[in-house]
Design a protein around this motif. Structure first.
Motif, short mmCIF file in Angstrom:
data_model
loop_
_atom_site.label_atom_id
_atom_site.label_comp_id
_atom_site.label_asym_id
_atom_site.label_seq_id
_atom_site.Cartn_x
_atom_site.Cartn_y
_atom_site.Cartn_z
N ALA A 117 0.83 -1.21 0.00
CA ALA A 117 0.00 0.00 0.00
C ALA A 117 0.87 1.26 0.00
N VAL A 118 1.95 1.23 0.78
CA VAL A 118 2.87 2.38 0.81
C VAL A 118 3.51 2.56 -0.56
N CYS A 119 3.89 1.47 -1.20
CA CYS A 119 4.49 1.56 -2.54
C CYS A 119 3.48 2.08 -3.55
N GLU A 120 2.23 1.65 -3.45
CA GLU A 120 1.20 2.14 -4.36
C GLU A 120 0.96 3.63 -4.16
N ALA A 121 1.04 4.08 -2.92
CA ALA A 121 0.88 5.51 -2.64
C ALA A 121 2.01 6.31 -3.28
N SER A 122 3.22 5.76 -3.21
CA SER A 122 4.35 6.41 -3.86
C SER A 122 4.13 6.48 -5.37
N LEU A 123 3.61 5.43 -5.96
CA LEU A 123 3.34 5.40 -7.39
C LEU A 123 2.25 6.39 -7.77
N LEU A 124 1.29 6.58 -6.88
CA LEU A 124 0.24 7.57 -7.11
C LEU A 124 0.86 8.95 -7.32
N VAL A 125 1.77 9.31 -6.44
CA VAL A 125 2.43 10.62 -6.51
C VAL A 125 3.27 10.71 -7.78
N TYR A 126 4.05 9.67 -8.05
CA TYR A 126 4.93 9.70 -9.22
C TYR A 126 4.13 9.80 -10.51
N ARG A 151 8.61 23.21 -12.74
CA ARG A 151 8.50 23.36 -11.29
C ARG A 151 9.84 23.06 -10.63
N TYR A 152 10.50 22.00 -11.07
CA TYR A 152 11.79 21.60 -10.51
C TYR A 152 12.82 22.70 -10.71
N THR A 153 12.86 23.31 -11.90
CA THR A 153 13.81 24.37 -12.18
C THR A 153 13.57 25.58 -11.29
N VAL A 154 12.31 25.92 -11.11
CA VAL A 154 11.97 27.07 -10.25
C VAL A 154 12.38 26.81 -8.81
N VAL A 155 12.04 25.64 -8.30
CA VAL A 155 12.35 25.30 -6.90
C VAL A 155 13.85 25.28 -6.66
N ARG A 156 14.60 24.71 -7.60
CA ARG A 156 16.05 24.63 -7.43
C ARG A 156 16.70 26.01 -7.37
N GLY A 157 16.07 27.01 -7.96
CA GLY A 157 16.68 28.33 -8.01
C GLY A 157 16.30 29.27 -6.89
N VAL A 158 15.42 28.83 -5.99
CA VAL A 158 14.95 29.70 -4.90
C VAL A 158 15.17 29.00 -3.57
N VAL A 202 13.80 6.21 -2.75
CA VAL A 202 13.73 5.55 -4.06
C VAL A 202 12.83 6.35 -5.00
N HIS A 203 11.69 6.78 -4.49
CA HIS A 203 10.76 7.59 -5.27
C HIS A 203 11.45 8.86 -5.79
N ASN A 204 12.13 9.56 -4.90
CA ASN A 204 12.79 10.81 -5.28
C ASN A 204 13.93 10.57 -6.29
N HIS A 205 14.62 9.45 -6.14
CA HIS A 205 15.71 9.13 -7.06
C HIS A 205 15.16 8.94 -8.48
N VAL A 206 14.08 8.18 -8.62
CA VAL A 206 13.50 7.94 -9.93
C VAL A 206 12.87 9.22 -10.47
N LEU A 207 12.23 9.99 -9.59
CA LEU A 207 11.61 11.24 -10.03
C LEU A 207 12.66 12.21 -10.55
N ARG A 208 13.82 12.25 -9.91
CA ARG A 208 14.88 13.14 -10.39
C ARG A 208 15.38 12.72 -11.78
N VAL A 252 9.47 1.80 -13.93
CA VAL A 252 10.83 1.92 -13.40
C VAL A 252 10.78 2.07 -11.88
N LEU A 253 9.87 2.90 -11.41
CA LEU A 253 9.72 3.07 -9.97
C LEU A 253 9.19 1.80 -9.33
#
Length: 223
Positions: free
Chosen positions: A82-91, A104-111, A155-161, A174-175
């Motif tokens: 269930a936790v893994c499925e929740a992670s997949l929901l977000v991804y 969004r990633y570019t904006v966040v990284r710069g501020v 793991v989620h953040n690694h694949v998302l990056r 992949v995730l």
């Protein structure tokens, strides 16, 4: 498999317009009035939908956190899955519109202030997973709950990056594969096979209280 509602609507349009302006002219240099004008809404409408410029950047996360909480509140045969499925929901949400996610990633990284808020937001997902596992599996060692939650989040953040820093789509499969590996490492994947020295076989009278069975097993495993 969890499906997210399709992107779109007034809020999505405001977020897209805001991120486009932030990327082109800078976060601090962009005013609420400019965002509202670009999105075709009034200033008052903007503030009804969002509390401020930074809330526009993290609007999807607030929605996703609520959806993850609702999903985990439902019945699940396997809490770890269930936790893994929740992670997949977000991804899957961000992978559904990778170009918007990359802006969004570019904006966040710069501020710096947005980077700090991002760290807090990531921890909110991890805490949700941790709290869910502790409630779903009575007696679970808190270290196992927080450890698994941290691994799933990392793991989620690694694949998302990989998705955000590249130019190609990175499918949710992949995730899923990476999360399956994490479950195997924790010994909670259905196809995980125990090594001979990891296998424990025990027999107890049917009438013995479960708590006593758990106590005796713990004593043997710790011994």
């Amino acid at each position: 498999m969890i499906e997210m509602p399709p992107a779109g609507g007034a809020s999505h349009d405001v977020v897209a317009a805001a991120l486009d302006l932030f990327a082109r002219q800078g976060f601090d240099q962009t005013s609420v009035e400019q965002i509202a004008q670009a999105a075709g809404v009034s200033r008052s409408t903007f503030f009804r939908q969002f509390g401020g410029k930074d809330d526009v950047v993290f609007a999807d996360h607030e929605l996703l956190l609520a959806q993850v909480r609702d999903f985990l509140a439902g019945p699940h045969d396997d809490p770890w899955d269930a936790v893994c499925e929740a992670s997949l929901l977000v991804y899957s949400h961000f992978a559904g519109d990778p170009e918007l996610a990359r802006r969004r990633y570019t904006v966040v990284r710069g501020v710096p202030a947005l980077r700090d808020r991002e760290i807090v937001t990531v921890f909110r997902y991890e805490r949700l997973f941790d709290e869910y596992l502790r409630a779903a599996i009575p007696g679970l060692d808190p270290l196992d709950a927080v450890g698994f939650s941290a691994v799933v989040t990392a793991v989620h953040n690694h694949v998302l990056r990989q998705l955000l820093r590249g130019s190609k789509r990175v499918p949710a499969s992949v995730l899923r594969g990476a999360l399956d590996d994490a479950r195997r490492r924790f010994g909670v994947h259905p196809d995980a096979e125990a090594a001979p020295d990891d296998l424990v076989v025990a027999a107890f009278p049917r009438t013995m209280p479960r708590a006593e069975i758990a106590r005796r097993l713990a004593a043997r495993l710790d011994g």
